[in-house]
Design a protein around this motif. Structure first.
Motif, short mmCIF file in Angstrom:
data_model
loop_
_atom_site.label_atom_id
_atom_site.label_comp_id
_atom_site.label_asym_id
_atom_site.label_seq_id
_atom_site.Cartn_x
_atom_site.Cartn_y
_atom_site.Cartn_z
N UNK A 185 -9.15 -2.58 0.79
CA UNK A 185 -10.02 -3.13 -0.26
C UNK A 185 -9.24 -3.55 -1.50
N UNK A 186 -8.19 -2.81 -1.83
CA UNK A 186 -7.46 -3.04 -3.08
C UNK A 186 -6.26 -3.98 -2.94
N UNK A 187 -5.76 -4.16 -1.73
CA UNK A 187 -4.55 -4.96 -1.55
C UNK A 187 -4.66 -6.37 -2.15
N UNK A 188 -5.75 -7.11 -1.95
CA UNK A 188 -5.82 -8.44 -2.56
C UNK A 188 -5.70 -8.41 -4.09
N UNK A 189 -6.30 -7.42 -4.71
CA UNK A 189 -6.21 -7.30 -6.17
C UNK A 189 -4.79 -6.97 -6.60
N UNK A 190 -4.17 -6.03 -5.93
CA UNK A 190 -2.80 -5.63 -6.28
C UNK A 190 -1.82 -6.78 -6.03
N UNK A 191 -2.02 -7.54 -4.97
CA UNK A 191 -1.14 -8.69 -4.71
C UNK A 191 -1.27 -9.73 -5.83
N UNK A 192 -2.49 -9.96 -6.31
CA UNK A 192 -2.68 -10.89 -7.43
C UNK A 192 -2.00 -10.36 -8.68
N UNK A 193 -2.16 -9.08 -8.95
CA UNK A 193 -1.53 -8.50 -10.13
C UNK A 193 -0.01 -8.62 -10.06
N UNK A 194 0.55 -8.38 -8.89
CA UNK A 194 2.00 -8.51 -8.73
C UNK A 194 2.44 -9.95 -8.96
N UNK A 195 1.66 -10.90 -8.47
CA UNK A 195 2.02 -12.31 -8.67
C UNK A 195 1.90 -12.69 -10.14
N UNK A 196 0.89 -12.20 -10.82
CA UNK A 196 0.63 -12.57 -12.21
C UNK A 196 1.57 -11.86 -13.18
N UNK A 197 1.72 -10.55 -13.02
CA UNK A 197 2.46 -9.75 -13.99
C UNK A 197 3.87 -9.38 -13.53
N UNK A 198 4.06 -9.24 -12.23
CA UNK A 198 5.34 -8.76 -11.71
C UNK A 198 5.47 -7.26 -11.93
N UNK A 199 6.33 -6.60 -11.15
CA UNK A 199 6.48 -5.15 -11.24
C UNK A 199 6.92 -4.63 -12.61
N UNK A 200 7.63 -5.44 -13.38
CA UNK A 200 8.11 -4.98 -14.70
C UNK A 200 6.99 -4.91 -15.74
N UNK A 201 5.81 -5.47 -15.43
CA UNK A 201 4.70 -5.45 -16.39
C UNK A 201 3.44 -4.81 -15.82
N UNK A 202 3.61 -3.98 -14.79
CA UNK A 202 2.49 -3.20 -14.24
C UNK A 202 2.82 -1.73 -14.43
N UNK A 203 1.89 -1.00 -15.01
CA UNK A 203 2.07 0.43 -15.29
C UNK A 203 1.10 1.22 -14.42
N UNK A 204 1.63 2.10 -13.60
CA UNK A 204 0.77 2.96 -12.78
C UNK A 204 0.15 4.04 -13.64
N UNK A 205 -1.12 4.34 -13.38
CA UNK A 205 -1.80 5.44 -14.05
C UNK A 205 -2.61 6.25 -13.06
N UNK A 206 -2.77 7.53 -13.36
CA UNK A 206 -3.50 8.41 -12.44
C UNK A 206 -5.01 8.30 -12.59
#
Length: 138
Positions: free
Chosen positions: A68-89
């Motif tokens: 369910x979440x993979x399409x959203x996360x793939x978009x976020x990775x394309x838009x922001x890249x790993x250097x601008x995504x912060x994981x939170x619990x």
């Protein structure tokens, strides 16, 4: 709250964005504010609060949640890249939908295709830079 401007501005302060709760307000150029965030190099996206937004049947197993979440996360990775995504619990709100360990498992599966360096950026590096904790300093 940071002020978002059309992409021609480069002076926008850092901002945070929740991928499943985008701002619905239009900007001066007529686009929703969340569409402009990736354009600004100082904006980041927090990867958090996703499981509590999914219907129960879509988060009943880590594999279903990932699907369910993979399409959203793939978009976020394309838009922001790993250097601008912060994981939170998202703890303790997370416990309304899953255990902490369950969210960690979903995260591991979602990030599985990334390099070790990219995973480190999402799980630690981006937050260290954003909160000024690089080099172990507070």
């Amino acid at each position: 709250m940071p002020i978002l401007t059309c992409p021609s501005s480069s002076t926008t302060p850092p901002s945070r964005h929740s991928p499943l709760k985008p701002a619905i307000h239009a900007t001066p150029c007529g686009r929703p504010a969340w569409q402009l965030l990736p354009v600004h190099p100082r904006s980041i996206c927090k990867l958090s609060g996703l499981l509590t937004e999914l219907p129960v049947e879509r988060r009943s197993t880590p594999e279903r949640a990932v699907a369910a979440l993979r399409p959203t996360v793939e978009k976020l990775l394309a838009w922001f890249g790993p250097r601008r995504i912060v994981w939170g619990s998202d703890w303790p709100v997370l416990t309304l939908a899953a255990s902490f360990g369950g969210w960690v498992k979903v995260t591991e599966l979602l990030l599985d295709g990334l390099s070790a360096s990219e995973r480190t950026q999402i799980l630690a590096g981006a937050a260290q830079r954003f909160y000024g904790l690089e080099g172990g300093r507070a």
